[in-house]
Each structure stands twice: as structure tokens, then as C-alpha cells.
Enzyme design. Structure first.
Site, short mmCIF file in Angstrom:
data_model
loop_
_atom_site.label_atom_id
_atom_site.label_comp_id
_atom_site.label_asym_id
_atom_site.label_seq_id
_atom_site.Cartn_x
_atom_site.Cartn_y
_atom_site.Cartn_z
CB ALA A 1 -0.94 0.00 1.21
CE1 TYR A 2 4.67 5.92 3.14
CE2 TYR A 2 6.62 4.67 2.51
CZ TYR A 2 6.03 5.85 2.94
OH TYR A 2 6.82 6.95 3.16
CB ALA A 3 5.86 0.42 -2.06
CB THR B 1 -0.02 5.23 -2.21
OG1 THR B 1 0.74 4.88 -1.04
CG2 THR B 1 -1.29 4.41 -2.23
CE LYS B 2 4.99 8.97 0.65
NZ LYS B 2 5.09 10.45 0.68
#
Length: 249
Positions: free
Chosen positions: A161-163, A165-166
Site C-alpha cells: 500500500a505505501y510503496a 501509493t508513493k
């Protein structure tokens, strides 16, 4: 405190998201110390008031405090309108607000949590660009700084999720940078690397935080980037490389 007229960002208007914690807080303090009027956004009123106390002590002037959840796109639009009505321009945008969203296998991600991570890390970047570009165009040298992460070029298990979206944010900013190439705006990606922040502790709970640089160390670099010449680096500006270059001089 130095005379305000002698400070490098005297008279500049700077908007900082995620301003009550970590890199966002350190950046807000550094910009204020350099003379900018800081518009600070975060979700918690109490945290904003504590930041304002520090900014007043540091610079002798108050910040503008805006309680705002980054998932509130209409709120971002209203903020843009308020900045237009009060200042007529924006000189510096620092988008430091973000969320990790936990570390989970992709197949186990909760849909509601996924939607929130997308909203905070990606959609808010689009909404900020959409609302703030007209204000940055009114600046003599608009600068927009977006924080990225080493998880983008090096994706790994549980960081989906973090990777993702970034990575989307990085692509979005690069597309925007190409669109504004012939304006006075410069869009800059910043990779702070491993720092002693709450998000880092959430991701690596067993790590000794004292082995990492504190967020305050990145402040001078953010001020320098706010004053930088036009042109987008092909890769994110790395704090470690900037620090090494300063140590060598």
C-alpha cells in the site's frame, strides 16, 4: 533572531502538510526560521498549537494553523481559496503528510485502509497540485517539494500500500513537472532516507532510533531547495547525498 529582512525566505509564503510531526514539523520550523510565513496543516489542533508556540519563539511571528485531514479534497480547495484571498500567491509547498497504513500482505489489505492510504498518499497530492498550482504561478519562484521514499525503487513484501501509493505520487509529480517546465515553478522530489520519525518506528519497531538522524537535520536542505534554481532533477534529491556534499566542503 536575525533581522527579518536579512533572512533568505523573508516575505515568502510556505504551506506545509503533516506539519506537526517528523519531517513536516522540522521543515515548518526551518522555513519559519528562514523568514517564511508558514501555513501549517495537520489533523490535530493541539499539535498545531504546539508548533505555533515553537515558531513564535523561533521567529517572533505566528504561523497560520489549518486543521485539515488530507482525505478532505474539498478542504484542500477551500485552503487554496483562503490563501488566494489572504496572500494572492504561494511561494513554497511542502507535502510531507503521509501514512504507512501498516505492513500487510497485499491479499490481506483491508479495503477501507487501502482507500485511506490511497487518499492520503496519492489523491491528496493531486488535489494539492490542482488547488495550489495557480497560486504557485503567482510567485516569482514557486517551489513544490514532495517527499518520496526508498520503498518506491525497491518494493518488497508487505509494503504494497505505501510503496504503490508513493510510486503513484512520484509519477504524478514527474508528469506535472514536465507540464510546468516553462513556468517559474519547480517541482522537487525529496527522499529523506531513514530518519528518526514515528512512521519509521512503526515500520521498524526493533530498530534503535538513536542510530538514525533526527528530522531537524533535514531542515537546512529544505530551505535550500525552497531557494533553488529552476529545473527538475532526474532523480529525487537524497538527504544523505546532500549531507555528504556539505560535509566535504
Amino acid at each position: 533572531m536575525a533581522d527579518q529582512d536579512s533572512r533568505p525566505l523573508a516575505g515568502r509564503i510556505a504551506l506545509v502538510t503533516g506539519a506537526t510531526r517528523g519531517i513536516g514539523r522540522a521543515t515548518a520550523l526551518a522555513l519559519a526560521g528562514a523568514g517564511a510565513h508558514v501555513i501549517a496543516t495537520a489533523r490535530t489542533q493541539g499539535g498545531l498549537e504546539e508548533l505555533d508556540d515553537e515558531i513564535r519563539a523561533l521567529s517572533g511571528a505566528p504561523a497560520t494553523l489549518v486543521p485539515l485531514d488530507l482525505i478532505d479534497g474539498d478542504g484542500i480547495d477551500q485552503l487554496g481559496l483562503a490563501i488566494h484571498q489572504r496572500h494572492g500567491r504561494l511561494d513554497v509547498l511542502v507535502h510531507a503528510g503521509a501514512m504507512l497504513g501498516g505492513l500487510w500482505p497485499v491479499s490481506h489489505l483491508d479495503p477501507q485502509q487501502w482507500d485511506r492510504v490511497v487518499s492520503v498518499n496519492l489523491t491528496s497530492s493531486y488535489r494539492l497540485i490542482r488547488s495550489m498550482e495557480p497560486l504557485l504561478r503567482q510567485s516569482e519562484a514557486g517551489r513544490a517539494l514532495f517527499l518520496t521514499t526508498g520503498a518506491v525503487p525497491r518494493p518488497r513484501a508487505f509494503w504494497g500500500a505505501y510503496a504503490a501509493t508513493k510510486a503513484g505520487m512520484v509519477t504524478l509529480v514527474r508528469c506535472w513537472a514536465d507540464e510546468i517546465e516553462h513556468t517559474k515553478i519547480r517541482a522537487i522530489l525529496v527522499d529523506p532516507g531513514a530518519m528518526r520519525t514515528k512512521m519509521r518506528a512503526e515500520a521498524f519497531p526493533g530498530e534503535d532510533p538513536e542510530t538514525l538522524p533526527g528530522p531537524a537535520e533535514i531542515g537546512p536542505m529544505m530551505v535550500e531547495l525552497a531557494l533553488s534554481e529552476p529545473g527538475l532533477p532526474s532523480e529525487p534529491v537524497l538527504f544523505s547525498a546532500w549531507k555528504a556534499s556539505r560535509a566535504a566542503t
